[in-house]
Design a protein around this motif. Structure first.
Motif, short mmCIF file in Angstrom:
data_model
loop_
_atom_site.label_atom_id
_atom_site.label_comp_id
_atom_site.label_asym_id
_atom_site.label_seq_id
_atom_site.Cartn_x
_atom_site.Cartn_y
_atom_site.Cartn_z
N ILE A 78 3.69 -0.60 11.30
CA ILE A 78 4.36 -0.04 9.98
C ILE A 78 3.09 0.81 9.55
O ILE A 78 2.04 0.55 9.59
CB ILE A 78 4.60 -1.15 9.14
N GLU A 79 3.67 2.13 9.29
CA GLU A 79 2.52 3.10 8.50
C GLU A 79 2.94 3.04 6.99
O GLU A 79 3.91 2.91 6.69
CB GLU A 79 2.74 4.25 9.10
N PHE A 80 1.95 3.18 6.00
CA PHE A 80 1.88 3.35 4.83
C PHE A 80 1.24 4.50 4.29
O PHE A 80 0.63 4.98 4.91
CB PHE A 80 1.38 1.96 3.96
N ASN A 81 1.99 4.69 3.07
CA ASN A 81 0.90 5.75 2.23
C ASN A 81 -0.28 5.41 1.93
O ASN A 81 -0.29 4.04 1.95
CB ASN A 81 1.63 6.57 1.05
N SER A 82 -1.36 5.97 1.60
CA SER A 82 -2.65 5.40 1.05
C SER A 82 -2.64 4.48 0.14
O SER A 82 -3.36 3.21 0.32
CB SER A 82 -3.65 6.63 0.89
N SER A 83 -1.87 4.70 -1.01
CA SER A 83 -2.00 3.68 -1.89
C SER A 83 -1.44 2.27 -1.63
O SER A 83 -1.87 1.37 -1.89
CB SER A 83 -1.43 4.20 -3.17
N ASP A 84 -0.31 2.45 -1.03
CA ASP A 84 0.45 1.10 -0.48
C ASP A 84 -0.56 0.52 0.60
O ASP A 84 -0.46 -0.81 0.49
CB ASP A 84 1.78 1.45 0.01
N TYR A 85 -1.11 1.28 1.28
CA TYR A 85 -2.05 0.76 2.40
C TYR A 85 -3.22 -0.27 1.62
O TYR A 85 -3.56 -1.25 2.16
CB TYR A 85 -2.60 1.76 3.26
N GLU A 86 -3.68 0.31 0.37
CA GLU A 86 -4.69 -0.16 -0.34
C GLU A 86 -4.27 -1.85 -0.72
O GLU A 86 -4.98 -2.84 -0.43
CB GLU A 86 -5.07 0.33 -1.42
N ILE A 87 -2.96 -1.55 -1.06
CA ILE A 87 -2.55 -3.06 -1.38
C ILE A 87 -2.03 -3.94 -0.64
O ILE A 87 -2.62 -5.13 -0.33
CB ILE A 87 -1.21 -2.77 -2.47
N ILE A 88 -1.88 -3.48 0.65
CA ILE A 88 -1.40 -4.39 1.91
C ILE A 88 -2.67 -4.84 2.53
O ILE A 88 -2.84 -6.16 2.81
CB ILE A 88 -0.78 -3.44 2.79
N LYS A 89 -3.71 -4.00 2.43
CA LYS A 89 -5.06 -4.41 3.09
C LYS A 89 -5.56 -5.45 2.30
O LYS A 89 -6.24 -6.50 2.80
CB LYS A 89 -5.86 -3.18 2.97
N ASN A 90 -5.31 -5.65 1.03
CA ASN A 90 -5.66 -6.58 0.00
C ASN A 90 -5.14 -7.92 0.40
O ASN A 90 -5.47 -8.98 -0.12
CB ASN A 90 -5.53 -6.14 -1.25
#
Ligand code: ADP
Ligand code: MG
Length: 579
Positions: A451-463
């Motif tokens: 799954i690929e995310f935009n950068s801001s969503d990716y930050e949330i997911i990483k957390n």
């Protein structure tokens, strides 16, 4: 030339009255408290024009002699406090000697009072804090105070008063607060010639019912806790009776109604996951504490208090409410509590797998129920609820109805389970445990999902990746702004991984919370909602048994995490009533 003047008494009183008397209800509160302090056994309140025209309070308390009747309207005049130290052992509602001074500064007052030790009574009339008439009268023991034309001398404040409906609502609120904490007193409230309340002396639960009507009888759970010199007693409402509107929440400290958001929070916290969002339960809790551990002299209206150790009170309330809810939640009303531990033990072993039915033989299950019945039979020997020698009971199998509900007879009750809600609760509890190690509860995906995310969503997911892993997802970061899902929690065959991860993201964004524990909660709630087995699924006998057992092993078996009932109980009377 000096420019400083001492304000005339009447003006000083008017200014000071602003703090104590904000609206008609403030007068009702102060006068009721005085009657209670005067040991009245009967108190009657009569309201005209929502208290703007007049408020009359009649009591049969100790009354006053002429000297005290004159004194009681002067500021800082009280019979309840003599020296500074007394402030730390206050047993009365009043102690500041301000109420009558304030009332006489903003209304026209008639006081009629007779002391129990005197032959005659006295009537005093006051205007602008001055006694304008004084007569000896024949009157019964006790005190009657009539306050007329509220704010007659402060037009700005009079105009500031709200509509009669709103002012009357405030009066009723104050009346109820007093009546609830003084159930040994008869209270009457009359508004414009119609009787709103006529409350006879009784115990607390009866008083609650006579104020809030009969239906509360079935909605109360008692709540009691003691810790050293602190005790908490009262009732809380069953989760299903929670309402969207406020107004039925009461906390008292040493019988004084208080407002305290921190303590309210400790109660609401216990209801989390048991009631729908934005609903609020009924509660009335009396905290008794040594008066040197609480300061009631924070504010003129005395509804704010300061505890020496507020955190301790918070956790005591929280644990006592938790305990009461737990006792109620896991026990259908049929003295079923006895068997719950049994069920808990029985299911612990296979709590690992959502498809428990595959791992448990029907035989094992049957024995568990037998044990349950045996135990309940012993506990309920007099009630004869279960007859273990009866083969029907042993073979009492659950049946599915319309693929949505499960029916199971238990003793003389029929339990009807909502399959979907039960699953949501079971999954929720399983996922909340947080003890699942990274991959041990994962089942490998045939094809890894990227799954690929935009950068801001990716930050949330990483957390939140560690939280997602703790549920049994085998999930890794994969290059820039992407993740890969290699495995999902066991038992979740029908889920769409991508959709689930996206809904985690969506819910985290919607809730906008930075607190770690909150995030985990959001993820668990989302997963148990998304992953629950949908309606219209045919279940095998083992699956049904497994669902029932696993449900009763949950801490809050009665409700789904979104506050819906998991099952209802039908007794003979409920069913007979249908005919
Ligand atoms: P406080 O209640 O703080 O003492 P108040 O201004 O309310 O101050 O009342 C002043 C005093 O008047 C009380 O301390 C009490 O002695 C007397 N008093 C007021 N109301 C009554 C009543 N209903 N019956 C007998 N005494 C009363
Ligand atoms: Mg008072």
């Amino acid at each position: 030339m000096s420019i400083i003047n001492k304000l005339p008494n009447s003006v000083a009183n008017q200014i000071a009255a602003g703090e104590v008397i904000q609206r008609p209800a403030s007068i009702v509160k102060e006068l009721l408290e005085n009657s209670i302090d005067a040991e009245a056994k009967n108190i009657k309140v009569i309201i005209k024009d929502a208290g703007k025209q007049s408020i009359t309070i009649i009591d049969d308390g100790i009354g006053m002699n002429l000297e005290d009747a004159r004194k009681c309207f002067s500021r800082h005049s009280t019979s309840k406090l003599k020296k500074a130290e007394d402030l730390f052992k206050i047993k009365t509602m009043g102690f500041r000697g301000e109420a009558l001074a304030s009332v006489s500064a903003v209304t026209e007052v008639v006081l009629k009072t007779k002391s129990r030790c005197e032959d005659f009574g006295y009537e005093l009339k006051l205007k602008n804090s001055e006694i304008i008439e004084e007569n000896q009268v024949n009157t019964k023991d006790g005190t009657t105070i009539i306050t007329k034309n509220l704010f007659f001398n402060i037009p700005a404040r009079r105009n500031f008063l709200k509509s009669n409906n709103i002012e009357l609502r405030h009066i009723i609120d104050e009346f109820i607060r007093c009546a609830l904490s003084n159930n040994n007193i008869n209270f009457i409230l009359i508004n414009e010639d119609s009787e709103i309340f006529n409350l006879k002396k009784s115990n607390l639960s009866k008083r609650i019912i006579s104020i809030f009507k009969k239906k509360y009888e079935k909605q109360l759970i008692s709540c009691n806790e003691k810790f050293g010199a602190i005790s908490i007693n009262g009732f809380i409402g069953k989760p299903e009776s929670a309402k969207k509107t406020r107004g039925e929440q009461f906390i008292y400290v040493n019988n004084r109604f208080i407002k305290n958001n921190y303590l309210n929070h400790s109660i609401l916290k216990s209801y989390e996951g048991l009631i729908e969002d934005k609903k609020i339960p009924f509660y009335i809790l009396f905290i008794d504490i040594n008066s040197d551990q609480v300061d009631v002299n924070i504010h003129p209206t005395k509804t704010e208090v300061k505890f020496e150790d507020e955190k301790l009170i918070y956790s005591l309330i929280n644990s006592s409410v938790n305990r009461s809810l737990e006792k109620y939640n896991i026990s259908p009303s049929l003295n079923f509590d006895a068997d719950i531990n049994f069920v808990k033990k029985a299911v612990v072993n296979y709590d690992q797998n959502i498809n428990a039915s595959k791992t448990i033989s029907h035989l094992e299950k049957k024995t568990n129920w037998d044990e349950i019945f045996n135990k309940v039979k012993i506990e309920n020997i007099d009630n004869k609820l279960f007859d273990i020698n009866n083969d029907d009971e042993k073979d009492n199998k659950p049946v599915q109805f319309l693929d949505i509900f499960i029916f199971k007879q238990l003793g003389e009750k029929l339990l009807v389970f909502n399959h979907k809600n039960c699953q949501e609760r079971i999954l929720h509890d399983k996922f909340s445990k947080n003890t699942l190690s990274s991959y041990s509860n994962s089942q490998q995906n045939l094809f890894p999902q990227y799954i690929e995310f935009n950068s801001s969503d990716y930050e949330i997911i990483k957390n939140i990746i560690p939280d997602i892993r703790s549920l049994g997802f085998n999930i890794e970061i994969f290059g820039k702004n992407s993740i890969v899902i290699n495995g999902i929690p066991t038992g979740l065959d029908d889920i769409n991984e991508k959709e689930i991860i996206e809904s985690f993201l969506e819910e985290i964004k919607n809730n906008n919370s930075d607190i770690k524990a909150e995030k985990k909660k959001i993820i668990v709630n989302t997963l148990s909602k998304k992953a629950r087995i949908t309606n219209n699924k045919k279940l095998t006998l083992e699956e049904m048994n497994s669902i029932i057992d696993r449900l009763f092993a949950c801490k809050n078996s009665k409700y789904s995490p979104s506050g819906k009932q998991n099952y209802i109980e039908l007794g003979i009377e409920n069913i007979e009533n249908l005919f």
